[in-house]
Design an enzyme around this catalytic site. Structure first.
Site, PDB file in Angstrom:
ATOM      1  CB  CYS A  35      -0.895   0.024   1.243  1.00  0.00           C
ATOM      2  SG  CYS A  35      -2.121   1.335   1.147  1.00  0.00           S
TER       3      CYS A  35
ATOM      4  CE  LYS B  20      -7.223  -1.327   5.381  1.00  0.00           C
ATOM      5  NZ  LYS B  20      -5.783  -1.262   5.120  1.00  0.00           N
TER       6      LYS B  20
ATOM      7  CE  LYS C 230      -6.267  -3.447   8.618  1.00  0.00           C
ATOM      8  NZ  LYS C 230      -5.162  -2.912   7.832  1.00  0.00           N
TER       9      LYS C 230
HETATM   10  O1  PB1 Z   1      -3.430  -2.398  12.796  1.00  0.00           O
HETATM   11  C1  PB1 Z   1      -3.958  -1.572  12.042  1.00  0.00           C
HETATM   12  O2  PB1 Z   1      -4.658  -0.632  12.458  1.00  0.00           O
HETATM   13  C2  PB1 Z   1      -3.735  -1.762  10.561  1.00  0.00           C
HETATM   14  C3  PB1 Z   1      -4.117  -0.539   9.748  1.00  0.00           C
HETATM   15  C4  PB1 Z   1      -4.078  -0.841   8.267  1.00  0.00           C
HETATM   16  C5  PB1 Z   1      -2.773  -1.484   7.858  1.00  0.00           C
HETATM   17  N1  PB1 Z   1      -2.973  -2.430   6.814  1.00  0.00           N
HETATM   18  C6  PB1 Z   1      -4.447   0.362   7.433  1.00  0.00           C
HETATM   19  C7  PB1 Z   1      -4.803   1.547   8.322  1.00  0.00           C
HETATM   20  C8  PB1 Z   1      -5.383   2.699   7.544  1.00  0.00           C
HETATM   21  O3  PB1 Z   1      -6.362   2.531   6.822  1.00  0.00           O
HETATM   22  O4  PB1 Z   1      -4.810   3.747   7.687  1.00  0.00           O
HETATM   23  C9  PB1 Z   1      -3.369   0.767   6.439  1.00  0.00           C
HETATM   24  C10 PB1 Z   1      -3.954   0.915   5.092  1.00  0.00           C
HETATM   25  N2  PB1 Z   1      -3.059   0.695   4.025  1.00  0.00           N
END
Ligand code: PB1
Length: 323
Positions: A120, A195, A248
């Protein structure tokens, strides 16, 4: 038949009987440990909002993982925290980046450890969004090529799996195509398919310095109110070539995990995110919760809902608790 012939408490009488009839378990093989890696040497800096988790450099990360692998941890997932950011997140696909170096070091030191990488741009862009931004909009198709380059740079460094967490449409197919074109058809994709635009990511954003500089992520991450839509997202990612499907966050979405388990026959992962971790940690620090009991109950719930794999910041502690 009913009481007094039937007495469910007969099978709760002793710990041994309870252990015999226990329906759900947690094993080290269920765990994936998220870790943060920064450029440098000798770095090990605790993250204030995520006690027990650290900013590490590639060298200290290997030493941090060594005992965990020896205790049975099967996999880590790496999040880069770069020293430089720009509008296209170019440090994300730098072959000499900290994540790329950490992958190589881990595979050299611990060849059997499964190294997964987050794909990402948000930690790498100066605007903090997961994709390319133009006129305040997050551009979907222009982002795909950068994500594919990032994934290929990880595969080239030796990653076993890549995990796109961006939520751009079509990114799994774009990454699959790029990996296959570059000869990495054996590198798996663990897709963050369902997500959500969750309020539970705060501590991570502090840790990765990845909060969006403007607006929010609701034009690409899912609406927390939607469960049917999650099945559509999971199906699309599977069709595009995902090997593992992820939901998630985890505990606020056990219904979605359960639906995913019932509908799809591939491994289901769930991410117990930073806010879920921090809640238990903070309450335990204040003496309001028993940390081990609460953490294990939360993880058991995620497994009971149907997750085969759990990304959890509790992994080092769970390994000790299970020993
Ligand atoms: O543990 C966490 O909060 C993970 C957060 C997650 C990481 N994959 C995303 C948090 C966000 O949306 O800012 C990162 C997105 N790429």
């Amino acid at each position: 038949m009913a009481f007094p012939i039937v007495r469910p408490r007969r099978l709760r009488r002793t710990e041994t009987i309870r252990r015999m009839v226990r329906e759900t378990g947690i094993q080290p093989s269920n765990l994936i440990y998220p870790m943060f890696v920064r450029p440098g040497r000798g770095l090990r800096q605790e993250i204030p909002s995520m006690p027990g988790n650290f900013h590490l450099s590639p060298d200290t990360l290997v030493e941090e993982v060594r005992p965990l692998a020896a205790a049975g941890l099967p996999a880590v997932i790496l999040f880069g925290v770069p020293d430089r950011k720009d509008e296209r997140g170019s440090a994300a696909y730098d072959h000499a980046g900290a994540v790329q170096e950490a992958i190589a070091r881990l595979k050299d030191a611990l060849p059997d450890l499964v190294v997964i990488t987050d794909v990402c741009l948000c930690a790498y862009t100066d605007h903090g969004h997961c994709g390319v931004v133009k006129d305040g909009r997050i551009l979907n198709d222009e982002t795909l090529e950068l994500l594919a380059r990032m994934a290929v740079s990880h595969a080239r460094a030796g990653a076993d799996m890549v995990a796109p967490s961006d939520m751009m449409d079509g990114r799994v197919g774009a990454i699959r195509q790029a990996l296959d074109d570059e000869g990495f058809s054996d590198v798996a994709i663990m897709a963050y398919s369902a997500k959500y635009a969750s309020a539970f990511y705060g501590p991570f954003r502090d840790a990765a310095h990845s909060a969006p500089g403007f607006g929010d992520r609701r034009s690409y991450q899912m609406d927390p109110a939607n469960a049917r839509e999650a099945l559509r997202e999971l199906e699309l990612d599977l069709d595009e070539g995902a090997d593992i499907l992820m939901v998630k966050p985890a505990m606020p979405y056990l219904d979605v995990i359960r639906s995913a388990r019932e509908v799809f026959d591939v491994p289901i992962a769930a991410y117990q995110v930073s806010g879920e971790y921090a809640m238990i940690k903070a309450a335990a620090e204040r003496g309001w919760l028993d940390e081990q009991a609460a953490a294990l109950e939360a993880l058991t719930a995620i497994r009971r809902a149907g997750a085969d794999l759990i990304l959890t910041y509790f992994a080092p502690q769970v390994l000790r608790w299970l020993a």
